[in-house]
Write an enzyme that holds these catalytic residues in place. Structure first.
Site, mmCIF file in Angstrom:
data_model
loop_
_atom_site.group_PDB
_atom_site.id
_atom_site.type_symbol
_atom_site.label_atom_id
_atom_site.label_comp_id
_atom_site.label_asym_id
_atom_site.label_seq_id
_atom_site.Cartn_x
_atom_site.Cartn_y
_atom_site.Cartn_z
ATOM 1 N N SER A 38 -9.950 2.077 2.485
ATOM 2 C CA SER A 38 -9.018 2.779 1.618
ATOM 3 C C SER A 38 -7.998 1.878 0.922
ATOM 4 O O SER A 38 -7.395 2.289 -0.058
ATOM 5 C CB SER A 38 -8.251 3.827 2.426
ATOM 6 O OG SER A 38 -7.428 3.207 3.393
ATOM 7 N N LYS B 34 0.855 -1.201 0.000
ATOM 8 C CA LYS B 34 0.000 0.000 0.000
ATOM 9 C C LYS B 34 0.884 1.242 0.000
ATOM 10 O O LYS B 34 1.873 1.288 0.746
ATOM 11 C CB LYS B 34 -0.916 -0.026 1.234
ATOM 12 C CG LYS B 34 -1.960 1.084 1.258
ATOM 13 C CD LYS B 34 -2.868 0.974 2.486
ATOM 14 C CE LYS B 34 -4.006 1.994 2.461
ATOM 15 N NZ LYS B 34 -4.900 1.894 3.629
ATOM 16 N N SER C 89 -10.348 -0.136 6.685
ATOM 17 C CA SER C 89 -9.705 -0.080 5.368
ATOM 18 C C SER C 89 -9.023 -1.355 4.893
ATOM 19 O O SER C 89 -8.632 -1.428 3.737
ATOM 20 C CB SER C 89 -8.679 1.046 5.340
ATOM 21 O OG SER C 89 -9.336 2.252 5.084
HETATM 22 N N1 GLN Z 1 -13.522 4.556 5.626
HETATM 23 C C1 GLN Z 1 -12.921 4.972 6.858
HETATM 24 C C2 GLN Z 1 -12.463 6.400 6.741
HETATM 25 O O1 GLN Z 1 -12.637 6.947 5.719
HETATM 26 C C3 GLN Z 1 -11.790 4.076 7.232
HETATM 27 C C4 GLN Z 1 -10.558 4.373 6.481
HETATM 28 C C5 GLN Z 1 -9.409 3.580 6.996
HETATM 29 O O2 GLN Z 1 -9.577 2.595 7.712
HETATM 30 N N2 GLN Z 1 -8.213 4.052 6.673
HETATM 31 O O3 GLN Z 1 -11.945 6.970 7.636
#
Ligand code: GLN
Length: 494
Positions: free
Chosen positions: A158, A78, A182
């Site tokens: 994400s 990532k 995410s």
């Molecule tokens: N969808 C969540 C957010 O936008 C989680 C994102 C994540 O876990 N990095 O914060």
């Protein structure tokens, strides 16, 4: 079977048995990336040349009989993990040319164990999002399609690039990070396994920060065993991360296939929430039946503060993000847009560097931390967070693991839900509570829904008991016999 369809476990034994070389294995993946990445956009940066060199070295190591757990295994990373000498963008314009002079601990651990990195995977900008549509490098396409429908679907977010790459055969496994879901939600949307370890299990050193009290790195792969193999390498104490926990890393693979006789599985009432799709509710019921058949005792439990999970998460996470992202000021990191005064330079740099979702969160976070609002919002949210954690602690007095859906719906189409940020935040309803409590959690694909899309179930465990997640997850995996593969994938592209 094509080399891009193998699991990490099978590839590792194939390499040792000389069925194929590391160069062949890695080349199969870099070729697949060349063929499919223009469409899927799962990688921001590809590193085929470096990967093939590393594969040659892996073959030398294999020839000497000195292979480690991941020698010659092609992985995606990532683009939030700093990789020494390889551009690391966080999918943001403000870091679009940033080349770190050091390696994150998690990626250093994977390299130590012989992994070969084939590229940096796409994500929502600074990991803020649930659909991988906020990346400054463009959206990622989910390799899955609805039956008879060509609409491009989101891979979740994400860690959407990691999930899409693993599902499509553009990597055997990938790293993700999970702040509020995410790793788990994109794993569910793409039909793979994703594990968010206990907060503190994997070092955060060298991982670009979103919300420091929630961020946790973890593995994404096509089997539960492969996640165990990757976690074995990624986990461990690191004195450079003050929240890294110094406790032994057990043999995770040993948990796979362990008997579940007498294991108590909690079913939290609050997860039967509004908006839960009927097919996911049915998959959940099926999961309960499978675990019963494996000898588990099913126990109804209650996590009464679940309903405050999203509201408190979307105070705590933006608050920490507004503080973490203050460092991108055009002076020390990344891009700079000149201005007549220092303030003008800051403003121009940050306006050009950050996309709309990141700006929204910085503004929300700055607001809830500002004098006069701090007690009403931030402090209050931290108190509720303690109650959310207490719910889990009480539940784990009665049960060993919890089973819930990972997300309320399967993957949706690009463009759907994206004009309403609150609707987008609702995707995280089932993943956020475990993040707020710091508990380990994993998503396992258990079937396909009516439109042909993968459905995932979530397991949540006690702190530092990733082994029970792996044991229970492998039972679900074998009961489900999930061997479906997406329409767009390396094998089909040949
Ligand atoms: N969808 C969540 C957010 O936008 C989680 C994102 C994540 O876990 N990095 O914060």
């Amino acid at each position: 079977m094509s080399l891009t369809e193998l699991t990490i476990a099978d590839a590792a034994s194939g390499l040792r048995a000389r069925k194929f070389s590391a160069v062949e294995l890695v080349r199969a993946h870099t070729d697949a990336i060349a063929a499919l990445n223009p469409r899927l956009n799962a990688y921001i940066t590809t590193t085929a040349d470096e990967a093939l060199k590393a594969a040659q070295q892996a073959d030398d190591v294999l020839a000497k009989g000195e292979a480690r757990a991941l020698t010659g295994i092609p992985l995606g990373i990532k683009d939030l993990f700093c990789t020494n000498g390889v551009r690391t963008t966080a999918a943001s314009n403000i870091l679009k040319n940033f080349v770190p002079p050091y390696e994150s601990t998690v990626t250093a651990n994977l390299l130590r164990d012989g992994a070969v990195f084939v590229g940096k995977t796409n994500l929502d900008e600074f990991a803020m999002g649930s659909a991988n549509i906020t990346s400054a490098f463009g959206p990622v396409e989910n390799p899955w399609k609805r039956n008879g429908d060509e609409a491009a679907l989101v891979p979740g977010g994400s860690s959407g690039g990691s999930a899409a790459a693993v599902a499509a055969g553009l990597a055997m496994g990938a790293t993700g990070t999970d702040t509020g879901g995410s790793i788990r939600q994109p794993a569910a949307y793409c039909g793979i396994v994703g594990l968010k370890p206990t907060y503190g299990r994997c070092s955060r050193f060298g991982t670009i920060a979103y919300a420091s009290s929630l961020d946790q790195a973890g593995p994404m792969a096509r089997s539960v065993r492969d996640c165990a193999i990757m976690l074995q390498s990624m986990a461990g104490f690191d004195e450079r991360d003050s929240t890294s926990v110094n406790c032994d890393v057990p043999d995770y693979s040993a948990a796979i296939g362990r008997s579940l006789k007498g294991l108590k599985v909690g079913i939290p009432a609050e997860y039967r929430a509004e908006g839960l799709s009927a097919e996911i509710a049915a998959a959940w019921q099926q999961g309960i039946e499978w675990l019963k058949a494996a000898g588990c005792e099913i126990v109804d439990v209650s996590l009464p503060h679940t309903k405050y999970g999203l509201a408190t998460y979307y105070i705590v996470a933006p608050a920490e993000c507004s503080s973490n992202l203050a460092r991108y000021d055009g002076l020390r990191f990344g891009e700079r847009v000149p201005g007549d005064t220092l303030d003008a330079m800051y403003e121009a740099t940050r306006r050009a560097g950050f996309g709309p979702e990141v700006r929204r969160r910085i503004m929300m976070g700055t607001y809830v931390l500002s004098a006069g609002y701090y007690d009403a919002y931030y402090l209050k949210a931290q108190k509720v967070r303690t109650l959310i954690r207490r719910d889990f602690t009480e539940a784990f007095g009665k049960v060993d693991v919890l089973l819930t859906p990972t997300a309320p719906t399967p993957a949706f189409a690009q463009g759907e839900q994206s004009d309403d940020p609150v609707q987008m935040y609702l995707n995280d309803i089932f993943t956020v509570p475990a993040s707020m409590a710091g508990m380990p959690a994993m998503s396992v694909p258990v079937g396909l829904g009516a439109t042909g899309l993968p459905l995932g179930l979530q397991l949540i465990g006690r702190p530092f008991d990733e082994e029970t997640l792996l044991a229970t997850g492998s039972a679900l995996e074998s009961a489900a016999g999930f061997t479906h593969r997406p329409a767009i994938r390396a094998e089909a592209a040949k």
